[in-house]
Motif scaffolding. Structure first.
Motif, mmCIF file in Angstrom:
data_model
loop_
_atom_site.group_PDB
_atom_site.id
_atom_site.type_symbol
_atom_site.label_atom_id
_atom_site.label_comp_id
_atom_site.label_asym_id
_atom_site.label_seq_id
_atom_site.Cartn_x
_atom_site.Cartn_y
_atom_site.Cartn_z
ATOM 1 N N CYS A 148 2.143 -3.256 9.912
ATOM 2 C CA CYS A 148 3.251 -2.506 9.333
ATOM 3 C C CYS A 148 2.872 -2.097 7.916
ATOM 4 N N PHE A 149 3.140 -0.856 7.591
ATOM 5 C CA PHE A 149 2.909 -0.327 6.250
ATOM 6 C C PHE A 149 4.266 0.066 5.670
ATOM 7 N N PRO A 150 5.073 -0.901 5.238
ATOM 8 C CA PRO A 150 6.444 -0.606 4.836
ATOM 9 C C PRO A 150 6.576 0.266 3.597
ATOM 10 N N SER A 151 5.529 0.357 2.770
ATOM 11 C CA SER A 151 5.601 1.143 1.537
ATOM 12 C C SER A 151 4.743 2.398 1.573
ATOM 13 N N LEU A 152 3.983 2.604 2.646
ATOM 14 C CA LEU A 152 3.025 3.701 2.703
ATOM 15 C C LEU A 152 3.721 5.054 2.666
ATOM 16 N N LYS A 153 3.360 5.851 1.654
ATOM 17 C CA LYS A 153 3.959 7.173 1.495
ATOM 18 C C LYS A 153 2.984 8.289 1.835
ATOM 19 N N ILE A 154 1.694 8.039 1.642
ATOM 20 C CA ILE A 154 0.681 9.066 1.888
ATOM 21 C C ILE A 154 -0.389 8.498 2.811
ATOM 22 N N LEU A 155 -0.651 9.212 3.890
ATOM 23 C CA LEU A 155 -1.668 8.833 4.860
ATOM 24 C C LEU A 155 -2.577 10.033 5.072
ATOM 25 N N GLN A 156 -3.873 9.808 4.914
ATOM 26 C CA GLN A 156 -4.836 10.880 5.149
ATOM 27 C C GLN A 156 -5.905 10.378 6.094
ATOM 28 N N LEU A 157 -6.102 11.103 7.183
ATOM 29 C CA LEU A 157 -7.090 10.745 8.194
ATOM 30 C C LEU A 157 -8.011 11.948 8.396
ATOM 31 N N ILE A 158 -9.300 11.745 8.138
ATOM 32 C CA ILE A 158 -10.283 12.814 8.294
ATOM 33 C C ILE A 158 -11.375 12.320 9.233
ATOM 34 N N CYS A 159 -11.617 13.049 10.306
ATOM 35 C CA CYS A 159 -12.629 12.687 11.313
ATOM 36 C C CYS A 159 -12.367 11.306 11.901
ATOM 37 N N VAL A 160 -11.120 10.934 12.033
ATOM 38 C CA VAL A 160 -10.729 9.631 12.566
ATOM 39 C C VAL A 160 -10.237 9.820 13.993
ATOM 40 N N LEU A 182 0.820 -1.203 0.000
ATOM 41 C CA LEU A 182 0.000 0.000 0.000
ATOM 42 C C LEU A 182 0.860 1.262 0.000
ATOM 43 N N LEU A 183 0.595 2.149 -0.971
ATOM 44 C CA LEU A 183 1.299 3.429 -1.063
ATOM 45 C C LEU A 183 0.486 4.570 -0.473
ATOM 46 N N VAL A 184 -0.852 4.479 -0.627
ATOM 47 C CA VAL A 184 -1.745 5.550 -0.181
ATOM 48 C C VAL A 184 -2.872 4.928 0.639
ATOM 49 N N LEU A 185 -3.119 5.487 1.823
ATOM 50 C CA LEU A 185 -4.229 5.060 2.666
ATOM 51 C C LEU A 185 -4.998 6.300 3.095
ATOM 52 N N LYS A 186 -6.304 6.304 2.763
ATOM 53 C CA LYS A 186 -7.172 7.424 3.129
ATOM 54 C C LYS A 186 -8.347 6.883 3.923
ATOM 55 N N LEU A 187 -8.522 7.415 5.113
ATOM 56 C CA LEU A 187 -9.626 7.015 5.976
ATOM 57 C C LEU A 187 -10.422 8.259 6.336
ATOM 58 N N GLN A 188 -11.735 8.175 6.155
ATOM 59 C CA GLN A 188 -12.580 9.315 6.475
ATOM 60 C C GLN A 188 -13.861 8.837 7.130
ATOM 61 N N GLY A 189 -14.260 9.509 8.184
ATOM 62 C CA GLY A 189 -15.532 9.211 8.815
ATOM 63 C C GLY A 189 -15.377 8.779 10.253
ATOM 64 N N ARG A 190 -16.433 8.211 10.787
ATOM 65 C CA ARG A 190 -16.476 7.824 12.197
ATOM 66 C C ARG A 190 -15.736 6.500 12.415
ATOM 67 N N ILE A 191 -14.420 6.611 12.414
ATOM 68 C CA ILE A 191 -13.543 5.454 12.558
ATOM 69 C C ILE A 191 -12.717 5.638 13.828
ATOM 70 N N VAL A 192 -12.571 4.563 14.574
ATOM 71 C CA VAL A 192 -11.648 4.542 15.702
ATOM 72 C C VAL A 192 -10.556 3.548 15.342
ATOM 73 N N LEU A 193 -9.328 4.028 15.248
ATOM 74 C CA LEU A 193 -8.207 3.147 14.935
ATOM 75 C C LEU A 193 -7.608 2.599 16.221
ATOM 76 N N ASP A 194 -7.371 1.313 16.200
ATOM 77 C CA ASP A 194 -6.761 0.633 17.334
ATOM 78 C C ASP A 194 -5.536 -0.107 16.824
ATOM 79 N N VAL A 195 -4.373 0.459 17.047
ATOM 80 C CA VAL A 195 -3.133 -0.135 16.556
ATOM 81 C C VAL A 195 -2.296 -0.667 17.714
ATOM 82 N N VAL A 196 -2.777 -0.542 18.920
ATOM 83 C CA VAL A 196 -2.014 -0.945 20.101
ATOM 84 C C VAL A 196 -1.735 -2.439 20.123
ATOM 85 N N ASP A 197 -2.741 -3.248 19.894
ATOM 86 C CA ASP A 197 -2.587 -4.697 19.999
ATOM 87 C C ASP A 197 -2.312 -5.379 18.668
ATOM 88 N N SER A 198 -2.075 -4.615 17.629
ATOM 89 C CA SER A 198 -1.860 -5.180 16.298
ATOM 90 C C SER A 198 -0.493 -4.762 15.772
#
Length: 151
Positions: free
Chosen positions: A110-122, A91-107
């Motif tokens: 890894c996004f080794p190739s991700l260059k663009i990240l967009q988070l709106i209302c997250v 994945l190079l681009v990840l866009k998340l928008q809306g009523r999302i709760v991200l939980d990365v603590v227990d997971s």
């Protein structure tokens, strides 16, 4: 707008979803899309299967993924990013928008190739989730301002 190859849009807000229901339809059809490079998920209601049904059924080497939760309920959909999914490796681009709760603590995502990240209302489950997400993106180059979001 950059083109990353074959694109598929799953739009839950479409008036006719069919007898399978949206989640099951996506879960059955996603594994068949091996050449897919861009995936846009437009969700219109509360769904708890983004990470358990939809993400785990992606079999292609995605370059761009957009998840847009377009509903107006008071609760948020939790995304935990399942462990060791190959989809996140390319994945190079990840866009998340809306009523999302991200939980990365227990997971250990890894996004080794991700260059663009967009988070709106997250939202994040906790501050550590935000820190782990950023540390899981070693080549992150940019975060896009909200006015450039395109679904």
């Amino acid at each position: 707008m950059e083109i990353y190859g074959p694109t598929l849009v799953y739009d839950e807000t479409c008036p006719y979803i069919g007898p399978l229901g949206f989640d099951l339809f996506c879960g059955v059809s996603l594994p068949l899309q091996e050449a897919l490079k861009t995936l846009n998920l437009k969700l219109g209601k509360y769904t708890d299967s983004i990470d358990t049904l939809l993400l785990t059924n992606i079999r292609s080497n995605l370059l761009k993924m957009t998840i847009n939760l377009n509903y107006f309920y008071s609760y948020y959909t939790r995304i935990t990013f399942p462990n060791n999914l190959n989809v996140f490796k390319t994945l190079l681009v990840l866009k998340l928008q809306g009523r999302i709760v991200l939980d990365v603590v227990d997971s250990p995502v890894c996004f080794p190739s991700l260059k663009i990240l967009q988070l709106i209302c997250v939202n994040f489950r906790c501050e550590e989730s935000f820190t782990r997400l950023l540390s899981a993106c070693p080549v992150l180059e940019d975060t896009l301002p909200p006015n450039t979001f395109q679904s």
